[in-house]
Design an enzyme around this catalytic site. Structure first.
Site, PDB file in Angstrom:
ATOM      1  N   LYS A  53     -60.557  -2.993  50.603  1.00 26.74           N
ATOM      2  CA  LYS A  53     -60.302  -3.611  51.811  1.00 26.74           C
ATOM      3  C   LYS A  53     -61.593  -4.439  51.943  1.00 26.74           C
ATOM      4  O   LYS A  53     -61.599  -5.585  52.554  1.00 26.74           O
ATOM      5  CB  LYS A  53     -59.809  -2.737  52.828  1.00 26.74           C
ATOM      6  CG  LYS A  53     -58.573  -2.192  52.834  1.00 26.74           C
ATOM      7  CD  LYS A  53     -58.243  -1.160  53.865  1.00 26.74           C
ATOM      8  CE  LYS A  53     -56.692  -0.378  53.405  1.00 26.74           C
ATOM      9  NZ  LYS A  53     -56.554   0.956  54.223  1.00 26.74           N
ATOM     10  N   GLN A  97     -59.204   4.942  57.948  1.00 26.30           N
ATOM     11  CA  GLN A  97     -58.578   5.542  56.903  1.00 26.30           C
ATOM     12  C   GLN A  97     -57.645   6.787  57.041  1.00 26.30           C
ATOM     13  O   GLN A  97     -58.595   7.638  57.239  1.00 26.30           O
ATOM     14  CB  GLN A  97     -59.596   5.384  55.774  1.00 26.30           C
ATOM     15  CG  GLN A  97     -58.650   5.530  54.381  1.00 26.30           C
ATOM     16  CD  GLN A  97     -58.004   4.218  54.092  1.00 26.30           C
ATOM     17  OE1 GLN A  97     -58.148   3.072  54.498  1.00 26.30           O
ATOM     18  NE2 GLN A  97     -56.693   4.570  53.448  1.00 26.30           N
ATOM     19  N   ASP A 120     -54.094  -1.924  62.050  1.00 27.62           N
ATOM     20  CA  ASP A 120     -52.891  -1.349  61.550  1.00 27.62           C
ATOM     21  C   ASP A 120     -51.734  -1.259  62.112  1.00 27.62           C
ATOM     22  O   ASP A 120     -50.956  -0.991  61.603  1.00 27.62           O
ATOM     23  CB  ASP A 120     -53.631   0.208  61.144  1.00 27.62           C
ATOM     24  CG  ASP A 120     -53.986   0.656  59.795  1.00 27.62           C
ATOM     25  OD1 ASP A 120     -53.661  -0.238  59.076  1.00 27.62           O
ATOM     26  OD2 ASP A 120     -54.549   1.400  59.637  1.00 27.62           O
TER      27      ASP A 120
END
Ligand code: NDP
Length: 282
Positions: A53, A97, A120
Site C-alpha cells: 500500500k 490493517q 476502506d
C-alpha cells in the site's frame, strides 16, 4: 471458452488514472492526498500488504505513511492515534490493517475512523450510505469487481447476479453495488440450500467464500461472467481462488484468474478512494 479478465492490466489502468488526477489535485490544492495506514503487531502477511500500500501511494504521487505499533498497544492508545489522524488536515485516508491482535476491539476501532477518511469503506455510516444509494466511500474489493465488469463491457442491468458470501467487507457491499447497477441480486451463504442450483441461475457470479476451488465448473451457467474474489492456498501450496478455474473457464464468457484477477484491483481502488476522500475535503 471464456475470456480472462486481466485484473493486473485493469489495475495498472486505474493507477495511471489516479496518478494523472493526483497531479491535477496537487495543482489545484498545493498538496498531495495522504493515506495513513495503521499496523498493530507483526503479522507477516499484514506487513506485506502494508508495504504494498505504501509503495502504491508513492507510485501515484500520494503521501503514504505507515504507523507501526507493537502488539502490546492498548485500545486507548490506538484510539488516541486515530483521533489524532482524524483531526490532522494533511491526512485524507485512514486505514487500520486487519486482523488486529487479540484483546483489541476491532469493531470499536473501525468505528473510530472518521467516515470521511474511511477509505476502506468499513464504517457503518459508509455502509449505510451505500445501501441507501448515496455517494459513499465504498469497500475497495467490491469496487474493483465492478470496475472489472465495466472494463469487460458487462452491464449488470436486468441480469441475474448471485453473490456467494455475505461479509461486510466483500459480499454485502458487492450485492449493494450490483443492485445499484440494476441487477437482480441473490446473496448466498453457508446456510443456502442447494448452492450449486442457485449459482447456476447467475448471469454474473461473484464468489467470496474463502474455500479453495469450492465452486465447480457445472455450477456455472453457460456464458456467465465469473468474478472470483477468493484467495486461498491449494493442496499444492499454490494460490488459488474459490472457483475451480480450469472447469469454469470453458463455460464462462468472462472469468477472473487467481492470482491476477480481483487481487490487484483492491489496492488500485484504495488509491482511488484516497483521492476521492481528498477531493471531498478539498
Ligand atoms: P468471510 O470469511 O468474512 O466470509 C465468507 C463468506 O462465505 C460468509 O458469508 C460465509 O457464510 C460464506 N461461506 C462460508 N462457507 C460457505 C459455504 N460452504 N457455502 C456457502 N457460503 C459459505 O470472508 P471475506 O468475505 O472476508 O473473504 C472471502 C474470500 O475473499 C477469502 O478467500 C478472502 O481471502 C478473499 N478476499 C480477497 C480480497 C482480494 O483483494 N482479492 C479482499 C478480501 C477478501 P456465513 O455468513 O453463513 O458464515
Amino acid at each position: 471458452m471464456g475470456s480472462v479478465l486481466d485484473g493486473k492490466a485493469v489495475a495498472a489502468k486505474v493507477r495511471a488514472e489516479v496518478a494523472r488526477d493526483v497531479g491535477v489535485f496537487r495543482a489545484a490544492h498545493g498538496r498531495v492526498p495522504g493515506l495513513d495506514v495503521v499496523l498493530v503487531g507483526a503479522d507477516p502477511a499484514s506487513e506485506v500488504y502494508v508495504r504494498h500500500k505504501e509503495k502504491a501511494c508513492d507510485e501515484v504521487g500520494m503521501r503514504g505513511r505507515v504507523h507501526r505499533l507493537p502488539a502490546t498497544t492498548t485500545q486507548a492508545e490506538l484510539l488516541a492515534l486515530l483521533e489524532g489522524l482524524n483531526a490532522d488536515a494533511s491526512v485524507d485516508g485512514v486505514l487500520v490493517q486487519l486482523p488486529l491482535p487479540r484483546g483489541l476491539d476491532e469493531k470499536a476501532i473501525l468505528d473510530a475512523v472518521h467516515p470521511s477518511k474511511d477509505v476502506d469503506g468499513f464504517h457503518p455510516i459508509n455502509a449505510g450510505l451505500l445501501s441507501s444509494g448515496r455517494p459513499a466511500l465504498v469497500p475497495c474489493t467490491p469496487s474493483g469487481c465492478m470496475r472489472l465488469l465495466a472494463e469487460a463491457g458487462v452491464d449488470p442491468a436486468g441480469k441475474r447476479a448471485v453473490v456467494v458470501g455475505r461479509s461486510n467487507i466483500v459480499g454485502k457491499p458487492m450485492a449493494q453495488l450490483l443492485l445499484a447497477a440494476n441487477a437482480t441480486v441473490t446473496i448466498a451463504h453457508s446456510r443456502t440450500a442447494d448452492l450449486p442450483a442457485v449459482c447456476r441461475e447467475a448471469d454474473i457470479l461473484v464468489v467470496a467464500i474463502g474455500r479453495a476451488r469450492m465452486v465447480r465448473g457445472d455450477w456455472v451457467r453457460e456464458g456467465a461472467v465469473v468474478i472470483d474474489v477468493g484467495m486461498n492456498r491449494g493442496d499444492d501450496g499454490k494460490l488459488c481462488g474459490d472457483v475451480a478455474y480450469d472447469e469454469a473457464l470453458p463455460r464462462a464468457s468472462f472469468i477472473t484468474p487467481v492470482p491476477g484477477g480481483v487481487g490487484p484491483m483492491t489496492i488500485a481502488c484504495l488509491l482511488e478512494n484516497t483521492l476521492k476522500a481528498a477531493r471531498a475535503r478539498g
